[in-house]
Design a protein around this motif. Structure first.
Motif, mmCIF file in Angstrom:
data_model
loop_
_atom_site.group_PDB
_atom_site.id
_atom_site.type_symbol
_atom_site.label_atom_id
_atom_site.label_comp_id
_atom_site.label_asym_id
_atom_site.label_seq_id
_atom_site.Cartn_x
_atom_site.Cartn_y
_atom_site.Cartn_z
ATOM 1 N N UNK A 199 46.727 44.998 36.405
ATOM 2 C CA UNK A 199 45.384 44.682 35.909
ATOM 3 C C UNK A 199 44.706 46.025 35.651
ATOM 4 N N UNK A 200 44.632 46.400 34.398
ATOM 5 C CA UNK A 200 44.047 47.686 34.041
ATOM 6 C C UNK A 200 42.538 47.553 33.873
ATOM 7 N N UNK A 201 41.813 48.654 34.024
ATOM 8 C CA UNK A 201 40.362 48.619 33.789
ATOM 9 C C UNK A 201 40.071 48.147 32.360
ATOM 10 N N UNK A 202 38.976 47.482 32.182
ATOM 11 C CA UNK A 202 38.581 46.958 30.870
ATOM 12 C C UNK A 202 38.554 48.101 29.858
ATOM 13 N N UNK A 203 39.169 47.870 28.693
ATOM 14 C CA UNK A 203 39.183 48.859 27.623
ATOM 15 C C UNK A 203 40.207 49.958 27.793
ATOM 16 N N UNK A 204 41.138 49.813 28.752
ATOM 17 C CA UNK A 204 42.150 50.841 28.999
ATOM 18 C C UNK A 204 43.546 50.270 28.795
ATOM 19 N N UNK A 205 44.496 51.160 28.514
ATOM 20 C CA UNK A 205 45.904 50.786 28.422
ATOM 21 C C UNK A 205 46.749 51.954 28.927
ATOM 22 N N UNK A 206 47.985 51.652 29.288
ATOM 23 C CA UNK A 206 48.919 52.695 29.706
ATOM 24 C C UNK A 206 49.660 53.225 28.489
ATOM 25 N N UNK A 207 49.859 54.532 28.472
ATOM 26 C CA UNK A 207 50.592 55.160 27.379
ATOM 27 C C UNK A 207 51.605 56.126 27.972
ATOM 28 N N UNK A 208 52.841 56.025 27.523
ATOM 29 C CA UNK A 208 53.886 56.954 27.943
ATOM 30 C C UNK A 208 53.835 58.125 26.983
ATOM 31 N N UNK A 213 55.859 61.302 26.619
ATOM 32 C CA UNK A 213 57.025 62.024 27.124
ATOM 33 C C UNK A 213 57.370 61.507 28.505
ATOM 34 N N UNK A 214 57.336 62.370 29.491
ATOM 35 C CA UNK A 214 57.606 61.958 30.869
ATOM 36 C C UNK A 214 56.330 61.650 31.636
ATOM 37 N N UNK A 215 55.181 61.823 30.980
ATOM 38 C CA UNK A 215 53.886 61.614 31.637
ATOM 39 C C UNK A 215 53.316 60.249 31.273
ATOM 40 N N UNK A 216 52.799 59.551 32.252
ATOM 41 C CA UNK A 216 52.139 58.278 32.050
ATOM 42 C C UNK A 216 50.634 58.521 32.077
ATOM 43 N N UNK A 217 49.908 57.950 31.099
ATOM 44 C CA UNK A 217 48.469 58.185 30.994
ATOM 45 C C UNK A 217 47.715 56.863 30.893
ATOM 46 N N UNK A 218 46.501 56.844 31.400
ATOM 47 C CA UNK A 218 45.569 55.720 31.250
ATOM 48 C C UNK A 218 44.600 56.142 30.145
ATOM 49 N N UNK A 219 44.673 55.459 28.989
ATOM 50 C CA UNK A 219 43.895 55.865 27.818
ATOM 51 C C UNK A 219 43.044 54.693 27.328
ATOM 52 N N UNK A 220 42.085 54.996 26.450
ATOM 53 C CA UNK A 220 41.259 53.948 25.850
ATOM 54 C C UNK A 220 42.110 53.055 24.972
ATOM 55 N N UNK A 221 41.838 51.750 25.046
ATOM 56 C CA UNK A 221 42.624 50.788 24.238
ATOM 57 C C UNK A 221 42.216 50.823 22.790
#
Length: 114
Positions: A95-104, A106-114
């Motif tokens: 359950x991600x924060x509203x308006x956010x998505x996960x983005x891979x 490279x090897x780093x995982x980020x929480x970014x704006x949707x």
């Protein structure tokens, strides 16, 4: 946890006990360490202690020996997590924060704006 993406590593043992260490992507100085126990039949549970003084308890369900997902509570609110999964595989369990998505990235995982 509380609009903050944490990443890290866990080490499990054949006994079902293990340790974990995670850190904030926003503020790498914010770290948490903890312990967990796990079994195929009952899933797992554990606790975390963070460098800012917050603590957490959590539970998780194993999908197999190396993958799973869970949730818990800590001083700043709720948390949910996955392990051993790609960002895409983890999507149904998080359950991600509203308006956010996960983005891979490279090897780093980020929480970014949707």
């Amino acid at each position: 946890m509380a609009d903050n993406l944490f990443v890290g590593e866990a080490e499990g043992h054949l006994s079902g006990a293990g340790t974990l260490a995670i850190h904030s992507q926003k503020n790498p100085a914010l770290t948490c360490t903890g312990e967990f126990t796990s079994s195929a039949e009952r899933g797992g549970k554990g606790q975390l202690r963070c460098s800012d003084g917050t603590t957490s308890t959590f539970k998780f369900q194993r999908l197999n020996l190396r993958q799973g997902h869970g949730s818990g509570n800590f001083g700043r609110g709720s948390m949910n997590f996955s392990y051993g999964l790609t960002a895409e595989e983890a999507r149904p369990y998080l359950k991600l924060p509203k308006g956010k998505k996960l983005k891979q990235n490279g090897t780093k995982l980020e929480l970014v704006s949707a």
